[in-house]
Design a protein around this motif. Structure first.
Motif, PDB file in Angstrom:
ATOM      1  N   LEU A 166     -31.583  13.423 110.152  1.00 34.48           N
ATOM      2  CA  LEU A 166     -30.682  13.877 109.102  1.00 34.48           C
ATOM      3  C   LEU A 166     -31.424  14.591 107.987  1.00 34.48           C
ATOM      4  O   LEU A 166     -32.512  14.181 107.589  1.00 34.48           O
ATOM      5  CB  LEU A 166     -29.941  12.676 108.493  1.00 34.48           C
ATOM      6  N   PRO A 167     -30.822  15.639 107.421  1.00 35.07           N
ATOM      7  CA  PRO A 167     -31.421  16.272 106.239  1.00 35.07           C
ATOM      8  C   PRO A 167     -31.274  15.364 105.017  1.00 35.07           C
ATOM      9  O   PRO A 167     -30.484  14.416 105.012  1.00 35.07           O
ATOM     10  CB  PRO A 167     -30.607  17.556 106.078  1.00 35.07           C
ATOM     11  N   VAL A 216     -27.489  -5.024 102.874  1.00 39.70           N
ATOM     12  CA  VAL A 216     -28.205  -3.789 102.538  1.00 39.70           C
ATOM     13  C   VAL A 216     -29.403  -3.597 103.471  1.00 39.70           C
ATOM     14  O   VAL A 216     -29.676  -2.474 103.900  1.00 39.70           O
ATOM     15  CB  VAL A 216     -28.621  -3.796 101.051  1.00 39.70           C
ATOM     16  N   ASN A 217     -30.102  -4.674 103.823  1.00 41.84           N
ATOM     17  CA  ASN A 217     -31.236  -4.556 104.744  1.00 41.84           C
ATOM     18  C   ASN A 217     -30.806  -4.032 106.103  1.00 41.84           C
ATOM     19  O   ASN A 217     -31.521  -3.240 106.724  1.00 41.84           O
ATOM     20  CB  ASN A 217     -31.954  -5.892 104.893  1.00 41.84           C
ATOM     21  N   GLN A 218     -29.639  -4.453 106.591  1.00 39.01           N
ATOM     22  CA  GLN A 218     -29.139  -3.935 107.862  1.00 39.01           C
ATOM     23  C   GLN A 218     -28.891  -2.439 107.779  1.00 39.01           C
ATOM     24  O   GLN A 218     -29.265  -1.687 108.684  1.00 39.01           O
ATOM     25  CB  GLN A 218     -27.842  -4.640 108.255  1.00 39.01           C
ATOM     26  N   ILE A 219     -28.268  -2.011 106.701  1.00 38.14           N
ATOM     27  CA  ILE A 219     -27.964  -0.586 106.546  1.00 38.14           C
ATOM     28  C   ILE A 219     -29.238   0.222 106.388  1.00 38.14           C
ATOM     29  O   ILE A 219     -29.396   1.290 106.992  1.00 38.14           O
ATOM     30  CB  ILE A 219     -27.011  -0.363 105.353  1.00 38.14           C
ATOM     31  N   ILE A 220     -30.181  -0.283 105.590  1.00 38.78           N
ATOM     32  CA  ILE A 220     -31.447   0.425 105.403  1.00 38.78           C
ATOM     33  C   ILE A 220     -32.203   0.527 106.729  1.00 38.78           C
ATOM     34  O   ILE A 220     -32.801   1.562 107.038  1.00 38.78           O
ATOM     35  CB  ILE A 220     -32.307  -0.263 104.324  1.00 38.78           C
ATOM     36  N   GLY A 221     -32.166  -0.537 107.530  1.00 41.99           N
ATOM     37  CA  GLY A 221     -32.812  -0.493 108.849  1.00 41.99           C
ATOM     38  C   GLY A 221     -32.216   0.589 109.728  1.00 41.99           C
ATOM     39  O   GLY A 221     -32.945   1.336 110.400  1.00 41.99           O
ATOM     40  N   LEU A 222     -30.899   0.694 109.709  1.00 35.53           N
ATOM     41  CA  LEU A 222     -30.233   1.730 110.487  1.00 35.53           C
ATOM     42  C   LEU A 222     -30.612   3.115 109.973  1.00 35.53           C
ATOM     43  O   LEU A 222     -30.965   4.007 110.760  1.00 35.53           O
ATOM     44  CB  LEU A 222     -28.717   1.552 110.422  1.00 35.53           C
ATOM     45  N   LEU A 223     -30.554   3.310 108.661  1.00 34.25           N
ATOM     46  CA  LEU A 223     -30.907   4.615 108.083  1.00 34.25           C
ATOM     47  C   LEU A 223     -32.368   4.965 108.355  1.00 34.25           C
ATOM     48  O   LEU A 223     -32.697   6.132 108.575  1.00 34.25           O
ATOM     49  CB  LEU A 223     -30.624   4.626 106.583  1.00 34.25           C
ATOM     50  N   ASN A 224     -33.228   3.972 108.353  1.00 33.96           N
ATOM     51  CA  ASN A 224     -34.643   4.207 108.630  1.00 33.96           C
ATOM     52  C   ASN A 224     -34.843   4.707 110.060  1.00 33.96           C
ATOM     53  O   ASN A 224     -35.675   5.580 110.315  1.00 33.96           O
ATOM     54  CB  ASN A 224     -35.441   2.929 108.381  1.00 33.96           C
ATOM     55  N   ARG A 225     -34.062   4.159 110.998  1.00 38.17           N
ATOM     56  CA  ARG A 225     -34.208   4.574 112.395  1.00 38.17           C
ATOM     57  C   ARG A 225     -33.688   5.983 112.652  1.00 38.17           C
ATOM     58  O   ARG A 225     -34.145   6.657 113.579  1.00 38.17           O
ATOM     59  CB  ARG A 225     -33.500   3.572 113.313  1.00 38.17           C
ATOM     60  N   ILE A 226     -32.722   6.444 111.858  1.00 42.74           N
ATOM     61  CA  ILE A 226     -32.148   7.774 112.103  1.00 42.74           C
ATOM     62  C   ILE A 226     -32.565   8.805 111.060  1.00 42.74           C
ATOM     63  O   ILE A 226     -32.073   9.933 111.089  1.00 42.74           O
ATOM     64  CB  ILE A 226     -30.608   7.701 112.179  1.00 42.74           C
ATOM     65  N   GLN A 227     -33.490   8.460 110.166  1.00 44.54           N
ATOM     66  CA  GLN A 227     -33.822   9.364 109.062  1.00 44.54           C
ATOM     67  C   GLN A 227     -34.351  10.714 109.520  1.00 44.54           C
ATOM     68  O   GLN A 227     -34.077  11.733 108.894  1.00 44.54           O
ATOM     69  CB  GLN A 227     -34.825   8.707 108.122  1.00 44.54           C
ATOM     70  N   TYR A 228     -35.085  10.739 110.613  1.00 42.50           N
ATOM     71  CA  TYR A 228     -35.649  12.017 111.054  1.00 42.50           C
ATOM     72  C   TYR A 228     -34.579  12.941 111.639  1.00 42.50           C
ATOM     73  O   TYR A 228     -34.811  14.133 111.833  1.00 42.50           O
ATOM     74  CB  TYR A 228     -36.768  11.787 112.078  1.00 42.50           C
ATOM     75  N   ASP A 259     -29.887  15.734 102.069  1.00 42.44           N
ATOM     76  CA  ASP A 259     -28.572  15.610 101.440  1.00 42.44           C
ATOM     77  C   ASP A 259     -27.649  14.678 102.235  1.00 42.44           C
ATOM     78  O   ASP A 259     -26.846  13.943 101.647  1.00 42.44           O
ATOM     79  CB  ASP A 259     -27.922  16.978 101.219  1.00 42.44           C
ATOM     80  N   ALA A 260     -27.768  14.644 103.544  1.00 37.21           N
ATOM     81  CA  ALA A 260     -26.965  13.722 104.355  1.00 37.21           C
ATOM     82  C   ALA A 260     -27.416  12.281 104.138  1.00 37.21           C
ATOM     83  O   ALA A 260     -26.591  11.369 104.064  1.00 37.21           O
ATOM     84  CB  ALA A 260     -27.071  14.084 105.828  1.00 37.21           C
ATOM     85  N   ARG A 261     -28.729  12.070 104.004  1.00 34.45           N
ATOM     86  CA  ARG A 261     -29.239  10.713 103.744  1.00 34.45           C
ATOM     87  C   ARG A 261     -28.793  10.217 102.373  1.00 34.45           C
ATOM     88  O   ARG A 261     -28.419   9.057 102.218  1.00 34.45           O
ATOM     89  CB  ARG A 261     -30.760  10.681 103.868  1.00 34.45           C
ATOM     90  N   VAL A 262     -28.804  11.100 101.382  1.00 35.77           N
ATOM     91  CA  VAL A 262     -28.339  10.725 100.042  1.00 35.77           C
ATOM     92  C   VAL A 262     -26.848  10.384 100.088  1.00 35.77           C
ATOM     93  O   VAL A 262     -26.399   9.414  99.483  1.00 35.77           O
ATOM     94  CB  VAL A 262     -28.632  11.848  99.027  1.00 35.77           C
ATOM     95  N   ALA A 263     -26.073  11.172 100.817  1.00 38.95           N
ATOM     96  CA  ALA A 263     -24.643  10.905 100.945  1.00 38.95           C
ATOM     97  C   ALA A 263     -24.397   9.559 101.625  1.00 38.95           C
ATOM     98  O   ALA A 263     -23.517   8.792 101.203  1.00 38.95           O
ATOM     99  CB  ALA A 263     -23.961  12.024 101.732  1.00 38.95           C
ATOM    100  N   LEU A 264     -25.176   9.241 102.642  1.00 37.47           N
ATOM    101  CA  LEU A 264     -25.037   7.941 103.300  1.00 37.47           C
ATOM    102  C   LEU A 264     -25.406   6.800 102.355  1.00 37.47           C
ATOM    103  O   LEU A 264     -24.735   5.767 102.328  1.00 37.47           O
ATOM    104  CB  LEU A 264     -25.892   7.883 104.564  1.00 37.47           C
ATOM    105  N   TYR A 265     -26.464   6.987 101.569  1.00 42.65           N
ATOM    106  CA  TYR A 265     -26.832   5.968 100.588  1.00 42.65           C
ATOM    107  C   TYR A 265     -25.693   5.754  99.595  1.00 42.65           C
ATOM    108  O   TYR A 265     -25.299   4.620  99.316  1.00 42.65           O
ATOM    109  CB  TYR A 265     -28.106   6.364  99.835  1.00 42.65           C
ATOM    110  N   ASN A 266     -25.163   6.860  99.065  1.00 38.90           N
ATOM    111  CA  ASN A 266     -24.081   6.765  98.073  1.00 38.90           C
ATOM    112  C   ASN A 266     -22.813   6.148  98.659  1.00 38.90           C
ATOM    113  O   ASN A 266     -22.024   5.542  97.935  1.00 38.90           O
ATOM    114  CB  ASN A 266     -23.774   8.132  97.482  1.00 38.90           C
ATOM    115  N   THR A 267     -22.621   6.307  99.956  1.00 40.76           N
ATOM    116  CA  THR A 267     -21.426   5.784 100.611  1.00 40.76           C
ATOM    117  C   THR A 267     -21.596   4.345 101.085  1.00 40.76           C
ATOM    118  O   THR A 267     -20.681   3.528 100.951  1.00 40.76           O
ATOM    119  CB  THR A 267     -21.074   6.663 101.830  1.00 40.76           C
TER     120      THR A 267
END
Length: 91
Positions: A60-61, A46-58, A63-71
């Protein structure tokens, strides 16, 4: 707890080695049936995925970030509740 360290298991002329833990269907099962190794494994993933999402958060809107979290993240936690029989309490 007693152990049987002198027991040798052989299947098809192959010696089976004793392991402290194994991964079965995505769940790490320790010989003492503790959850520590499984939880550490989940935290690392989960830390790896969160790190990736943190780097690309700006990029994505919301709703896309929520969809990635849910997926990508939520299934790790839901699977553990499913196998333990406590999925109804997960929100």
């Amino acid at each position: 707890m007693q152990t049987c360290q002198n027991v040798k298991l052989v299947i098809d002329h192959e010696n089976l080695e004793c392991e402290d833990s194994i991964k079965y269907l995505g769940v790490v099962i320790h010989k003492y049936l503790t959850w520590n190794e499984h939880i550490e494994s989940l935290i690392a993933k989960v830390n790896q995925i969160i790190g990736l999402l943190n780097r690309i958060q700006y990029l994505l809107p919301l709703d896309a970030r929520v969809a990635l979290y849910n997926t990508l993240i939520r299934p790790f936690f839901e699977f553990a509740f499913t196998i333990s029989g406590d999925r109804d309490n997960f929100t």
